[in-house]
Write an enzyme that holds these catalytic residues in place. Structure first.
Site, PDB file in Angstrom:
ATOM      1  N   ARG A  83       0.976  -1.009  -0.154  1.00 22.56           N
ATOM      2  CA  ARG A  83       0.130  -0.057   0.287  1.00 22.56           C
ATOM      3  C   ARG A  83       1.053   1.234  -0.298  1.00 22.56           C
ATOM      4  NH1 ARG A  83      -3.624  -1.093   4.587  1.00 22.56           N
ATOM      5  NH2 ARG A  83      -4.411  -1.660   3.071  1.00 22.56           N
ATOM      6  N   ARG A 126      -2.249   5.825   9.892  1.00 21.35           N
ATOM      7  CA  ARG A 126      -2.238   5.496   8.553  1.00 21.35           C
ATOM      8  C   ARG A 126      -2.225   6.721   7.302  1.00 21.35           C
ATOM      9  NH1 ARG A 126      -4.600   0.749   8.111  1.00 21.35           N
ATOM     10  NH2 ARG A 126      -3.504  -0.817   9.973  1.00 21.35           N
ATOM     11  N   LYS A 161      -3.572   0.911  14.805  1.00 16.95           N
ATOM     12  CA  LYS A 161      -3.711   2.189  14.040  1.00 16.95           C
ATOM     13  C   LYS A 161      -5.213   3.304  14.205  1.00 16.95           C
ATOM     14  CE  LYS A 161      -8.027  -0.102  12.148  1.00 16.95           C
ATOM     15  NZ  LYS A 161      -8.416  -0.975  10.999  1.00 16.95           N
ATOM     16  N   LYS A 182      -6.471   6.572  12.255  1.00 12.68           N
ATOM     17  CA  LYS A 182      -6.930   7.336  11.061  1.00 12.68           C
ATOM     18  C   LYS A 182      -7.302   8.757  11.762  1.00 12.68           C
ATOM     19  CE  LYS A 182      -8.519   3.119   8.897  1.00 12.68           C
ATOM     20  NZ  LYS A 182      -8.928   1.782   8.308  1.00 12.68           N
ATOM     21  N   CYS A 190     -14.779  -4.101  -0.369  1.00  6.93           N
ATOM     22  CA  CYS A 190     -13.748  -4.192  -0.519  1.00  6.93           C
ATOM     23  C   CYS A 190     -13.128  -5.161  -0.857  1.00  6.93           C
ATOM     24  CB  CYS A 190     -13.143  -4.771   1.513  1.00  6.93           C
ATOM     25  SG  CYS A 190     -14.104  -6.087   1.874  1.00  6.93           S
ATOM     26  N   CYS A 250      -7.436 -11.535   0.563  1.00 11.34           N
ATOM     27  CA  CYS A 250      -7.345 -11.569   1.899  1.00 11.34           C
ATOM     28  C   CYS A 250      -7.053 -12.233   2.848  1.00 11.34           C
ATOM     29  CB  CYS A 250      -8.419 -10.028   2.422  1.00 11.34           C
ATOM     30  SG  CYS A 250      -8.398  -9.422   3.736  1.00 11.34           S
ATOM     31  N   CYS A 262     -15.126  -9.514   5.680  1.00 10.05           N
ATOM     32  CA  CYS A 262     -15.768  -9.989   7.304  1.00 10.05           C
ATOM     33  C   CYS A 262     -15.542  -8.537   7.825  1.00 10.05           C
ATOM     34  CB  CYS A 262     -13.630 -10.005   7.797  1.00 10.05           C
ATOM     35  SG  CYS A 262     -13.059  -8.489   7.662  1.00 10.05           S
ATOM     36  N   CYS A 310     -13.647  -2.330   6.557  1.00  7.57           N
ATOM     37  CA  CYS A 310     -12.764  -1.510   5.775  1.00  7.57           C
ATOM     38  C   CYS A 310     -13.676  -0.576   4.232  1.00  7.57           C
ATOM     39  CB  CYS A 310     -11.703  -2.511   4.835  1.00  7.57           C
ATOM     40  SG  CYS A 310     -10.490  -3.628   5.804  1.00  7.57           S
TER      41      CYS A 310
END
Length: 577
Positions: free
Chosen positions: A89, A158, A221, A223, A442, A448, A487, A491
């Site tokens: 990424r 992020r 994380k 954001k 996603c 994934c 899931c 995302c």
């Protein structure tokens, strides 16, 4: 980051015995500032993967180890290791890149990334299908155009997001500049990155800790995003820290500050939930960077480092109380936040097609379904953007809805850009339904490792079947937001969509209804662990009712609450009720 008010609370660190810290916290602390044994793993010729501990550390380097799940069972039967490959990424603050950078991304995707690029929901680009031996060449290629992958993943800040609003060119430029500076300030310094990927020699002598992150970085994380009303394209309420631009007569006056958003949850734990951020005050533009530092430092020092599923900032706020967290932020800032200003959002979608900014430049926003750029028998999206990049003199802007803007097109180039887009199938969205244009998925299968069900590969066909229902009920042109995630991690931000789907098992999803059209309200579970037939039957009923009884300008998410299909969600803790 050097504000003395944000130095780590060492007394709290000492109150956490090592044996009580999570395994990930102990790994970070002992990783030699994120070096681990990554170098040895990359050099190991006997496997296509890396050591388990290095897979976690490499996330800080912007890299996820994955494997081809379509082949997993067959390879297991043949007693072969998984078909390891990597996702990389790119760090791209605000989603802005130059034509030269785009051409390099395109080249690297063709050489090392399976001839495909993925536009993400956080305004950047992902490479998939990268083999271990191609990691260094790819990252070194990014360096040639001043791009890197630092902090694109891992327990740190992020990639910083920034609204794309072509109508407000000068205002967007001011907000984007702050987003870029916030990103540059928040990333780890990471000597390990330059040594591992660029081949730089390690400096002799003891290495100082990361000046802000220390040895254990963030608990999870973090954001950050900047929104420019009336468009909430970054879904600012889903950010750990959101800045909502306040302008007067086109001039930036400052930002409302929102804290505590996050989408991730677990089906197995009612103690996990999505949460929307709360607006806590106002700062001027010159106070933005110190505010980033103060807010992040509160989470750094008080976030849960024992239970990883409870380590996001949203739980810290709910545990300690919003008023306490706000007061602690202000204590570290050394000043009180101002009163929040009035603002209004009207949408979180993209304005597709041509727009003209207040500076007279033209901007062409292209719909890229689920962000996937590749070449196929009926389209050549990757080729088309390469052809445009070769003649474009402005910039590219990746949107939070997985679309792309050909920005700052002068009058003389507009006809050529449009012709290239048309020739390569990049303008096909003019024939799509409003639902498809407001849908998002996603990646999920096959790359994934967390995916429990299909998402990107399945949503387009599901939308086609829902489009038949929309036509039946006369709703084809009515915008409705729809998000699918493979899931519960969310995302694609499914828990704020008017129609949200979260994967439970192959072919099975939770169906959520009632999110706010511009991202201002969480949705609620309507059907649990159901397949396609039940999803379509449920939507046929609710959409039919909506078509016959909606009031003027009423959105579908508002209607299903008014009609009693679901109760409104009033807080994160209320989500699982």
């Amino acid at each position: 980051m050097s504000n003395p008010h944000t130095e780590p609370d060492r007394s709290r660190d000492l109150s956490q015995p090592v044996e009580r810290l999570s395994a990930d916290e102990r790994l970070k602390a002992a990783s030699d500032q994120l070096r681990g044994t990554i170098g040895a793993s990359l050099a190991d010729p006997l496997t296509g993967g890396v050591a388990d501990t290095d897979t976690k550390l490499m996330k800080f380097h912007g890299i996820y180890q994955q494997d081809d799940r379509d082949l997993r069972d067959e390879r297991r039967r043949q007693k072969l290791e998984p078909a390891f490959q990597f996702m990389i990424r790119v760090r791209m603050p605000g989603g802005v890149c130059t034509p030269a950078q785009w051409l390099k991304l395109d080249q690297l995707a063709r050489e090392n990334g399976g001839e495909t690029l993925r536009l993400t929901t956080r305004q950047t680009v992902q490479f998939h299908w990268v083999l271990k031996d191609d990691l260094r060449p790819l990252i070194q290629g990014l360096r040639e155009v001043q791009l890197d992958t630092i902090s694109a993943c891992g327990d740190d800040a992020r990639g910083v997001m920034c609204s794309i609003n072509p109508h407000l060119s000068s205002l967007h430029a001011a907000v984007y500049d702050l987003a870029r500076r916030a990103s540059d300030q928040a990333i780890p310094r990471m000597h390990a990155y330059r040594e591992t990927w660029y081949g730089e020699t390690r400096i002799e002598g003891p290495e100082p800790e990361e000046p802000f992150y220390g040895k254990t970085y963030m608990p999870r994380k973090f954001k950050i995003g900047f929104a420019v009303p009336p468009v909430n394209d970054i879904d600012v309420y889903t950010q750990d820290l959101g800045f909502i631009a306040i302008a007067e007569r086109g001039e930036l006056k400052g930002f409302n500050v929102a804290i505590g958003g996050g989408m991730g949850r677990s089906d197995q734990s009612a103690a996990t939930y999505p949460r929307l951020a709360d607006v806590i005050g106002f700062v001027t533009p010159d106070q933005v960077l110190v505010t980033c530092e103060a807010v992040m430092s509160v989470q750094r020092d008080y976030g849960d480092r024992k239970e990883r599923s409870h380590a996001r900032f949203k739980y810290t706020i709910d545990d300690l109380g919003l008023d306490w967290v706000k007061a602690e932020i202000e204590r570290r800032l050394g000043f009180a936040l101002g009163n929040a200003h009035q603002f209004a959002f009207t949408t979180n979608g993209d304005a597709l097609g041509w727009q003209t900014g207040d500076d007279g430049a033209h901007h062409l926003t292209l719909f890229i379904e689920n962000g996937r750029l590749s070449n196929g028998p009926d389209h050549a999206l990757l080729d088309g953007l390469r052809a445009i990049a070769r003649v474009h003199v402005g910039t590219f802007r990746l949107t939070p809805n997985q679309n792309i803007v050909i920005a700052q097109v002068p009058d003389a180039n507009r006809e050529q850009i449009e012709r290239l887009a048309e020739e390569h199938g990049l303008l096909a969205h003019v024939r799509d339904s409003a639902l498809r244009l407001n849908s998002m998925a996603c990646v999920a299968m096959p790359t994934c490792g967390l995916a429990m069900a299909e998402s990107e590969r399945y949503l387009p066909s599901l939308v086609t079947k829902i489009e038949a229902l929309l036509e039946k009920h006369g709703l084809t042109d009515v915008p409705i937001t729809m998000r699918m995630s493979g899931c519960p991690n969310g995302c694609s931000r499914p828990y704020i969509a008017e129609i949200g789907l979260s994967g439970r098992a192959p072919g099975k999803y939770n169906l959520y209804l009632g999110g706010g059209f511009h991202g201002e309200r969480l949705n609620r579970l309507y059907r649990e662990n159901v397949g396609e037939q039940t999803i379509l039957e449920s939507l046929d009923t609710t959409l039919g009712h909506f078509a016959s009884e909606r009031v003027e300008h009423e959105h579908f998410g508002d209607f299903v609450i008014r009609a009693g299909y679901v109760d409104p969600v009033t807080s994160g803790r209320d989500f699982n009720r």
